[in-house]
Design an enzyme around this catalytic site. Structure first.
Site, PDB file in Angstrom:
ATOM      1  N   HIS A 293      36.407  24.512  10.168  1.00 27.39           N
ATOM      2  CA  HIS A 293      36.254  24.498   8.844  1.00 27.39           C
ATOM      3  C   HIS A 293      34.619  25.426   8.959  1.00 27.39           C
ATOM      4  CE1 HIS A 293      36.635  22.445   4.967  1.00 27.39           C
ATOM      5  NE2 HIS A 293      38.359  22.802   5.186  1.00 27.39           N
TER       6      HIS A 293
ATOM      7  N   ASP B  76      34.071  13.946   3.428  1.00 26.82           N
ATOM      8  CA  ASP B  76      35.315  13.501   1.644  1.00 26.82           C
ATOM      9  C   ASP B  76      36.714  14.245   2.633  1.00 26.82           C
ATOM     10  OD1 ASP B  76      34.209  12.208  -0.151  1.00 26.82           O
ATOM     11  OD2 ASP B  76      33.254  14.100  -0.934  1.00 26.82           O
TER      12      ASP B  76
ATOM     13  N   GLU C 250      30.049   8.369  -5.334  1.00 23.04           N
ATOM     14  CA  GLU C 250      29.590  10.182  -5.820  1.00 23.04           C
ATOM     15  C   GLU C 250      29.428  10.375  -7.526  1.00 23.04           C
ATOM     16  OE1 GLU C 250      32.119  12.536  -3.684  1.00 23.04           O
ATOM     17  OE2 GLU C 250      31.636  12.146  -1.760  1.00 23.04           O
TER      18      GLU C 250
END
Length: 523
Positions: free
Chosen positions: A104, A171, A281
């Site tokens: 990733h 997240d 956030e």
């Protein structure tokens, strides 16, 4: 006579070449194939040389760069990785090795041109190799020992069986423990608990010498602090002991919209300074970056109509997002407690939106968006992401120069844009990770994506943002950093650079590990 006199010179040349290779950490162009002796070792049957395997390992989530390894390694044990690194370390010309989890990374950080990519997920289900164990001690409280190649989603599911969960998250949960700990691991919980690297008690590390070392704050502490946020430069994480706490059942999830950036940041900074919330956030909403995106589907169709009306008037609006956990014991008091925490905030009264969700569905909220994009063929595309840490003192300048003048006016942004504050005192400065030197700093995430032919325009926009910061003197630090020169890396690490170099010399002196970061080698 002439022939014999050439032999010492040839040996000298070979020695110089081998030393140059060890300095730059990459095989020379004519050593594209691995040493043939590697194929005679016991671990050879775990090496994959076929083009499909190496092709897959030559690309990552970013889809921006390509670096093809000579082989992909699927270890069946930690000892397999030890033996691989030891072999490279003892070669006259060492080959590079990169640990890969989910792949990733954005810019080839987990790649090894002409080297070996180690698929760490091969070990994630092997309980005999650091698999999974929950324990409790008087000094540490609850903790879990997990393999470096395990996904955070697997850890969540396994710890919930014990009524527990890790305290700090990213997240997105389909990332490996070793991958996030090599960077920092941040999200809306970081203001309270710090990043994931601040919630680790102990690790097993294989250094660039092929040594398997257990380290903690008390034992082999130099290696412990080096590896956390160390971008894979000092060792491969095979086991981590992470902090746990009692898990809640559900969450109260609230989003509030602002058109005034100063009020938005003032309220964010207030909320991270008080006790009570579990997650804070923020994000931008623009016409080309709609309220609902792949990170979560929060707003109803009627909500979106209301929001679009606000957008038409103001152009850019800011979404403050908070969460409070609760369980069966606090069901009756959570709403009142949450309201007390939100009293006095400056959002327009008609622009607050609430949702009740399960703890698991909230933490795993990005996954459903990923699956939807995969079904449409919109996930496996270029992702020219840019992540920055911006000092609080310059966040207003950043808003004016980047959010408004670049993102809004140029109308190119395709994806979520995050902006939320964190407390410096929740980070341990002995670790390798780098953050701004202010008590409060903002995490900025430009999570942009594009078609194969459009990503260059977004890359150009990223460069414009970085140039703006440099021009006006905003000392932003890249998270998941990417630089092309030694000068830029030195500037990034600042006062930590000399320590970083010293640690590299101690734990990976032949510069075998993580060449894709391009800190000590360039190709």
């Amino acid at each position: 006579m002439a022939t014999s006199s050439l032999i010492p010179s040839s040996l000298i040349v070979l020695f110089i070449i081998s030393r140059l290779v060890s300095i730059i950490g990459q095989p020379m162009p004519w050593t594209n194939s691995l040493p043939h002796q590697l194929l005679t070792l016991e671990i050879a049957d775990r090496l994959r040389l076929d083009s499909e395997e190496t092709k897959l390992a030559s690309r990552d989530f970013g889809k921006l760069v390509q670096a093809k390894p000579a082989a992909v390694f699927h270890p069946s044990s930690v000892d397999d990785i030890v033996n691989l690194i030891k072999f490279s370390y003892n070669c006259q010309v060492p080959f590079s090795i990169a640990a890969r989890g989910r792949g990733h990374s954005i810019r080839g950080q987990a790649m090894a041109q002409n080297g070996v990519v180690v698929e760490m997920t091969s070990l994630k289900h092997n309980n005999s190799e650091g698999g999974f164990r929950v324990s409790q001690s008087s000094s540490l409280g609850f903790y879990a020992d997990v393999a470096g190649g395990q996904f955070w989603i697997d850890v969540l599911i396994a710890t919930l069986e014990h009524g527990l969960a890790p305290v700090s998250w990213t997240d997105y949960l389909y990332l490996t423990i070793g991958g996030t700990l090599s960077n920092a691991g941040i999200s809306g919980q970081s203001f309270r608990y710090g990043p994931q690297i601040n919630n680790v008690f102990e690790m097993d590390i294989i250094t660039g010498k092929g040594e398997l070392v257990t380290c903690s704050k008390q034992i082999n502490s130099k290696l412990f602090y080096a590896v956390l946020g160390g971008l894979g430069q000092f060792g491969i994480i095979t086991r981590a002991r992470i902090a746990l706490e009692r898990a809640p059942n559900r969450v109260k999830w609230v989003r509030m919209l602002y058109h005034d950036f100063s009020a938005f940041t003032r309220d964010q900074e207030h909320l991270i300074s008080i006790n009570g919330l579990d997650y804070v956030e923020g994000s931008l909403i623009m016409h080309h970056s709609p309220p609902n995106n792949w990170r979560s589907s929060f707003f109803s169709p009627s909500d979106q109509m209301k929001i679009n009306s606000m957008l038409t008037k103001h152009g850019v609006i800011y979404c403050l997002e908070v969460v409070k956990y609760y369980d069966d014991l606090t069901t009756g008091t959570v709403d009142e407690g949450l309201q007390l925490l939100l009293n006095g905030l400056s959002f327009p009264p008609n622009f607050v939106f609430k949702k009740d969700d399960s703890f698991v569905d909230f933490l795993n909220r990005v996954r459903s968006g990923e699956l939807k994009l995969q079904a449409k063929g919109l996930w496996d595309i270029p992702h020219p992401w840019l992540n920055l840490f911006v000092p609080k003192s310059r966040i207003m300048d950043f808003n004016a120069g980047v959010f408004v003048d670049i993102l809004y006016k140029q109308n190119k942004t395709m994806g979520p844009v995050l902006v939320y504050p964190m407390n410096r005192n929740k980070w341990d400065d002995r670790m390798s990770a780098v953050i701004p030197d202010e008590d409060i700093f903002y995490s900025i995430g430009l999570l942009l994506s594009s078609g194969d032919s459009d990503w260059a325009a977004l890359e150009k926009q990223n460069q414009e943002i970085l140039q703006f910061c440099e021009k006006v003197g905003i000392n932003a630090k890249q998270y998941l950093p990417h630089y092309k020169t030694r000068k830029d890396w030195k500037n990034h690490f600042g006062a930590k650079w000399e320590t970083f170099v010293e640690r590299k010399a101690q734990f990976d002196p032949k510069m075998i590990l993580s060449p894709g970061q391009r800190i000590f080698n360039y190709f």
